[in-house]
Design a protein around this motif. Structure first.
Motif, PDB file in Angstrom:
ATOM      1  N   LEU A  43       0.827  -1.198   0.000  1.00  0.00           N
ATOM      2  CA  LEU A  43       0.000   0.000   0.000  1.00  0.00           C
ATOM      3  C   LEU A  43       0.870   1.260   0.000  1.00  0.00           C
ATOM      4  O   LEU A  43       1.994   1.262   0.516  1.00  0.00           O
ATOM      5  CB  LEU A  43      -0.919   0.002   1.219  1.00  0.00           C
ATOM      6  N   ASN A  44       0.324   2.314  -0.594  1.00  0.00           N
ATOM      7  CA  ASN A  44       0.988   3.614  -0.739  1.00  0.00           C
ATOM      8  C   ASN A  44       2.201   3.567  -1.666  1.00  0.00           C
ATOM      9  O   ASN A  44       2.986   4.512  -1.714  1.00  0.00           O
ATOM     10  CB  ASN A  44       1.396   4.177   0.626  1.00  0.00           C
ATOM     11  N   VAL A 125      -8.920  -5.938   2.047  1.00  0.00           N
ATOM     12  CA  VAL A 125      -8.126  -6.188   0.851  1.00  0.00           C
ATOM     13  C   VAL A 125      -8.609  -5.218  -0.221  1.00  0.00           C
ATOM     14  O   VAL A 125      -9.792  -5.191  -0.562  1.00  0.00           O
ATOM     15  CB  VAL A 125      -8.276  -7.642   0.367  1.00  0.00           C
ATOM     16  N   PHE A 126      -7.689  -4.410  -0.721  1.00  0.00           N
ATOM     17  CA  PHE A 126      -8.025  -3.411  -1.728  1.00  0.00           C
ATOM     18  C   PHE A 126      -7.703  -3.968  -3.111  1.00  0.00           C
ATOM     19  O   PHE A 126      -6.581  -4.405  -3.374  1.00  0.00           O
ATOM     20  CB  PHE A 126      -7.254  -2.120  -1.480  1.00  0.00           C
ATOM     21  N   THR A 127      -8.697  -3.960  -3.968  1.00  0.00           N
ATOM     22  CA  THR A 127      -8.526  -4.406  -5.349  1.00  0.00           C
ATOM     23  C   THR A 127      -8.508  -3.184  -6.253  1.00  0.00           C
ATOM     24  O   THR A 127      -9.467  -2.407  -6.280  1.00  0.00           O
ATOM     25  CB  THR A 127      -9.658  -5.349  -5.769  1.00  0.00           C
ATOM     26  N   ALA A 150      -3.836  -5.473  -2.899  1.00  0.00           N
ATOM     27  CA  ALA A 150      -2.866  -5.040  -1.895  1.00  0.00           C
ATOM     28  C   ALA A 150      -3.607  -4.861  -0.579  1.00  0.00           C
ATOM     29  O   ALA A 150      -4.812  -4.600  -0.560  1.00  0.00           O
ATOM     30  CB  ALA A 150      -2.170  -3.749  -2.310  1.00  0.00           C
ATOM     31  N   ALA A 151      -2.874  -4.981   0.530  1.00  0.00           N
ATOM     32  CA  ALA A 151      -3.503  -4.883   1.842  1.00  0.00           C
ATOM     33  C   ALA A 151      -2.466  -4.468   2.879  1.00  0.00           C
ATOM     34  O   ALA A 151      -1.270  -4.428   2.609  1.00  0.00           O
ATOM     35  CB  ALA A 151      -4.147  -6.223   2.235  1.00  0.00           C
ATOM     36  N   TYR A 152      -2.958  -4.135   4.083  1.00  0.00           N
ATOM     37  CA  TYR A 152      -2.046  -3.818   5.175  1.00  0.00           C
ATOM     38  C   TYR A 152      -1.245  -5.057   5.571  1.00  0.00           C
ATOM     39  O   TYR A 152      -0.061  -4.967   5.888  1.00  0.00           O
ATOM     40  CB  TYR A 152      -2.824  -3.294   6.379  1.00  0.00           C
ATOM     41  N   ASN A 153      -1.909  -6.194   5.584  1.00  0.00           N
ATOM     42  CA  ASN A 153      -1.221  -7.450   5.875  1.00  0.00           C
ATOM     43  C   ASN A 153      -0.724  -8.068   4.568  1.00  0.00           C
ATOM     44  O   ASN A 153      -1.386  -7.989   3.537  1.00  0.00           O
ATOM     45  CB  ASN A 153      -2.144  -8.427   6.605  1.00  0.00           C
ATOM     46  N   PHE A 174      -9.194 -27.731   6.341  1.00  0.00           N
ATOM     47  CA  PHE A 174      -7.803 -27.297   6.265  1.00  0.00           C
ATOM     48  C   PHE A 174      -7.652 -25.833   6.666  1.00  0.00           C
ATOM     49  O   PHE A 174      -8.609 -25.055   6.660  1.00  0.00           O
ATOM     50  CB  PHE A 174      -7.257 -27.488   4.846  1.00  0.00           C
ATOM     51  N   ILE A 175      -6.425 -25.477   7.046  1.00  0.00           N
ATOM     52  CA  ILE A 175      -6.008 -24.090   7.249  1.00  0.00           C
ATOM     53  C   ILE A 175      -5.155 -23.720   6.049  1.00  0.00           C
ATOM     54  O   ILE A 175      -4.333 -24.519   5.595  1.00  0.00           O
ATOM     55  CB  ILE A 175      -5.181 -23.934   8.537  1.00  0.00           C
ATOM     56  N   GLU A 176      -5.330 -22.501   5.542  1.00  0.00           N
ATOM     57  CA  GLU A 176      -4.593 -22.084   4.359  1.00  0.00           C
ATOM     58  C   GLU A 176      -3.970 -20.714   4.587  1.00  0.00           C
ATOM     59  O   GLU A 176      -4.591 -19.818   5.163  1.00  0.00           O
ATOM     60  CB  GLU A 176      -5.523 -22.036   3.145  1.00  0.00           C
ATOM     61  N   VAL A 177      -2.728 -20.551   4.136  1.00  0.00           N
ATOM     62  CA  VAL A 177      -2.033 -19.273   4.185  1.00  0.00           C
ATOM     63  C   VAL A 177      -1.753 -18.839   2.750  1.00  0.00           C
ATOM     64  O   VAL A 177      -1.140 -19.586   1.985  1.00  0.00           O
ATOM     65  CB  VAL A 177      -0.722 -19.365   4.980  1.00  0.00           C
ATOM     66  N   VAL A 178      -2.243 -17.646   2.396  1.00  0.00           N
ATOM     67  CA  VAL A 178      -2.069 -17.138   1.029  1.00  0.00           C
ATOM     68  C   VAL A 178      -1.611 -15.682   1.089  1.00  0.00           C
ATOM     69  O   VAL A 178      -1.791 -14.994   2.109  1.00  0.00           O
ATOM     70  CB  VAL A 178      -3.373 -17.237   0.209  1.00  0.00           C
ATOM     71  N   ASN A 179      -1.026 -15.209  -0.022  1.00  0.00           N
ATOM     72  CA  ASN A 179      -0.717 -13.785  -0.124  1.00  0.00           C
ATOM     73  C   ASN A 179      -1.922 -13.059  -0.707  1.00  0.00           C
ATOM     74  O   ASN A 179      -2.970 -13.662  -0.948  1.00  0.00           O
ATOM     75  CB  ASN A 179       0.561 -13.550  -0.945  1.00  0.00           C
ATOM     76  N   MET A 180      -1.791 -11.768  -0.945  1.00  0.00           N
ATOM     77  CA  MET A 180      -2.936 -10.966  -1.362  1.00  0.00           C
ATOM     78  C   MET A 180      -3.415 -11.277  -2.779  1.00  0.00           C
ATOM     79  O   MET A 180      -4.509 -10.877  -3.172  1.00  0.00           O
ATOM     80  CB  MET A 180      -2.606  -9.480  -1.259  1.00  0.00           C
ATOM     81  N   ASN A 181      -2.604 -11.994  -3.540  1.00  0.00           N
ATOM     82  CA  ASN A 181      -3.032 -12.413  -4.875  1.00  0.00           C
ATOM     83  C   ASN A 181      -3.612 -13.818  -4.877  1.00  0.00           C
ATOM     84  O   ASN A 181      -3.857 -14.396  -5.935  1.00  0.00           O
ATOM     85  CB  ASN A 181      -1.855 -12.328  -5.854  1.00  0.00           C
ATOM     86  N   GLY A 182      -3.819 -14.383  -3.671  1.00  0.00           N
ATOM     87  CA  GLY A 182      -4.415 -15.704  -3.563  1.00  0.00           C
ATOM     88  C   GLY A 182      -3.452 -16.843  -3.801  1.00  0.00           C
ATOM     89  O   GLY A 182      -3.880 -18.001  -3.923  1.00  0.00           O
TER      90      GLY A 182
END
Length: 299
Positions: A43-44, A125-127, A150-153, A174-182
């Protein structure tokens, strides 16, 4: 129909309408392609999105007029319980016109400005939606849309855990960990499981199907409530006990069997937090049951 005329049409049915245009089919001669980003944007950050206007014959089209607009949309794909998420309106961040270069390329530069109407703790999550329209010398026009998240996290934790979980099917959750693009990401995640104590009274709002209740004051004393509503509870929060705590190194997905496989039947809350990104959290309630038993998992 083949004998129909070209032009604008409007179809009305049962008080609703839809408009459409009929034209002679023309085989397209070019297409718009955006380059996929090679990094995770923040962001920014000022970014430049690139692409090309290519003829289907394989070469870029130079000096093609194009216009574009960039719109920011706000979403909350990873919800936490007991959180009222705000509604954020879309906002146009940039627009403009230009021509493609000698190789048919184009560039669009803008800032990944976040909305100030939502706090980072909500994990928005900002698209950023880039819509580009190109018109060649013959008047042929095509549009294409490209999206960047993009996001703060930098990462997010999600799961497919349902309200009721059958212990015989734990491998399905399940537990899943992804980035902002999935895309799959990796993180060390703390996992705490709390068991809710059996309630001695019925929660009034749950029994009435009322959600998101926030009481700001108590008008009747506890003694008056006990006399008037002896079987209902209004104000007390559910009591819970920590029964399991662990750390998981998650790369992509991991099944819930590792976290809840040894638990007895009952009502639980699981809280997960990334040790890499403090804003990446998830909290979910679930009831664990065994279909082979007739015993109630909780009261």
């Amino acid at each position: 129909p083949s004998d129909g005329k070209n032009g604008e049409y409007c179809l009305n049915c049962l008080g609703r309408s839809v408009s459409f245009r009929v034209e002679e089919y023309k085989r397209p001669t070019f297409e718009i392609k955006f380059e996929q980003p090679k990094e995770q944007y923040k962001l920014n950050q000022d970014i430049t999105v690139r692409g090309t206007v290519n003829a289907f014959a394989g070469f870029g089209l130079d000096n093609v007029d194009y216009s574009y607009r960039v719109v920011r949309k706000t979403g909350f794909p990873w919800h936490c319980k007991d959180v009222n998420y705000p509604k954020i309106n879309d906002e146009q961040l940039a627009f403009g016109k230009s021509k493609t270069d000698g190789n048919g390329g184009f560039e669009i530069t803008f800032n990944l400005k976040p909305s100030r109407d939502v706090a980072p703790e909500y994990q928005p999550v900002f698209t950023y939606e880039i819509e580009l329209t190109a018109t060649d010398a013959q008047g042929e026009t095509h549009s294409q849309t490209f999206r960047i998240n993009a996001a703060y996290n930098e990462i997010a934790i999600s799961s497919n855990l349902t309200e009721t979980v059958d212990r015989t099917n734990l491998n399905d959750y399940f537990i899943e960990v992804v980035n902002m693009n999935g895309e799959n990401a990796e993180s060390q995640v703390s996992c705490k499981v709390f068991r809710y104590d059996n309630a001695t009274k019925i929660n009034y709002f749950e029994a009435m199907g009322i959600e998101d209740v926030h009481l700001d004051r108590q008008l009747l004393s506890d003694a008056e409530l006990e006399t008037t509503f002896p079987t209902y509870d209004f104000y007390s929060q559910p009591k819970r006990t920590l029964v399991s705590e662990s750390e998981l190194n998650i790369s992509g997905k991991v099944i819930f069997q590792h976290c809840i496989g040894q638990l007895d039947d009952g009502k639980y809350c699981i809280e997960m937090k990334s040790l890499k990104d403090s804003l990446a959290v998830l909290s979910q309630d679930f009831t664990l049951i065994g279909k082979e038993t007739s015993k109630m998992p909780c009261k």
